[in-house]
Design an enzyme around this catalytic site. Sequence first.
Site, short mmCIF file in Angstrom:
data_model
loop_
_atom_site.label_atom_id
_atom_site.label_comp_id
_atom_site.label_asym_id
_atom_site.label_seq_id
_atom_site.Cartn_x
_atom_site.Cartn_y
_atom_site.Cartn_z
N ASN A 49 0.84 -1.20 0.00
CA ASN A 49 0.00 0.00 0.00
C ASN A 49 0.88 1.25 0.00
OD1 ASN A 49 -1.75 2.12 0.58
ND2 ASN A 49 -2.97 0.94 2.03
N ASN A 109 2.14 7.15 -9.81
CA ASN A 109 0.94 6.95 -10.62
C ASN A 109 -0.22 6.32 -9.87
OD1 ASN A 109 -0.55 6.38 -13.30
ND2 ASN A 109 -0.23 4.32 -12.48
N TYR A 169 -10.61 13.80 -5.10
CA TYR A 169 -9.67 13.57 -6.21
C TYR A 169 -9.11 14.89 -6.74
CZ TYR A 169 -8.06 11.82 -10.77
OH TYR A 169 -7.31 11.51 -11.89
#
Length: 262
Positions: free
Chosen positions: A74, A101, A167
């Site tokens: 993670n 990414n 986001y």
Amino acid sequence: METQLNPDPGRPNPMSLSGRTIIITGGAQGIGLAAAKLVADLGGNLVLVDMNAENLGAARDAIGTDSCLTVAGNVSDPAFASYAVEQAVARFGAVDGLVNNAGITRTAMADKMTLEQWQQVIEVHLTGSFLFLQAAGRRMIEQAKPGAIVNISSDAGVQGTIGQINYGTAKSGILGMTMSAAREWARHGINVNCVAFGVVETQMTETLRGEKFRDTMLSKIPLRRWSSAEEAAMPICFLLSGAASYITGQRLSANGGHQMSA
């Protein structure tokens, strides 16, 4: 879309990554996997990071090179970034590049978003990127040789978005992180840039590319098409390569003209 990266084999390829070791987070699918395949084609060593060990194995098989190490974990785990860098150095001797990414989405309107949805996205996109940037940057400074870091941002971080305030906030934060790290580490020969994508054909954008939003979204893109993951890999590898040696602290917008700036 096929592109010849070196149409004249008698001349050196300015985008060559031969002998360079590149860490790619979220490297088992989508943009990360496409970038990994291109790094391999350009002669680089790969360290693919992803949460899903099974997908990592499939990605390694698809890339088809012995110069590929996979590390499952993670990215928001504070200890994991250092571990991944240690594994890269143990296998290849150095870390020359990083592609931040890894990403997830947790969609909800701002007034209905839970704290958990907010934190999950911020932790993966923003905290995870910082942890890997820090760990890789420390190693590059110790190596005392040039390095390159490419953070992945989005149009959402420049102009906002609907239903994904978590986001959009994270991707905006990536821009500030990129510029700050670029200023701090330029004296060490470490270039830090980001690529801000529009809509790329990946699993994460299936809803946007679906029938409900397709025509509206395409009408806002001057090139009138989505980017393929393979197309998205090219600006990433450009910024990793010697062809971008005098570029740092910049946002490269690869969005078909959806968001333009002077």
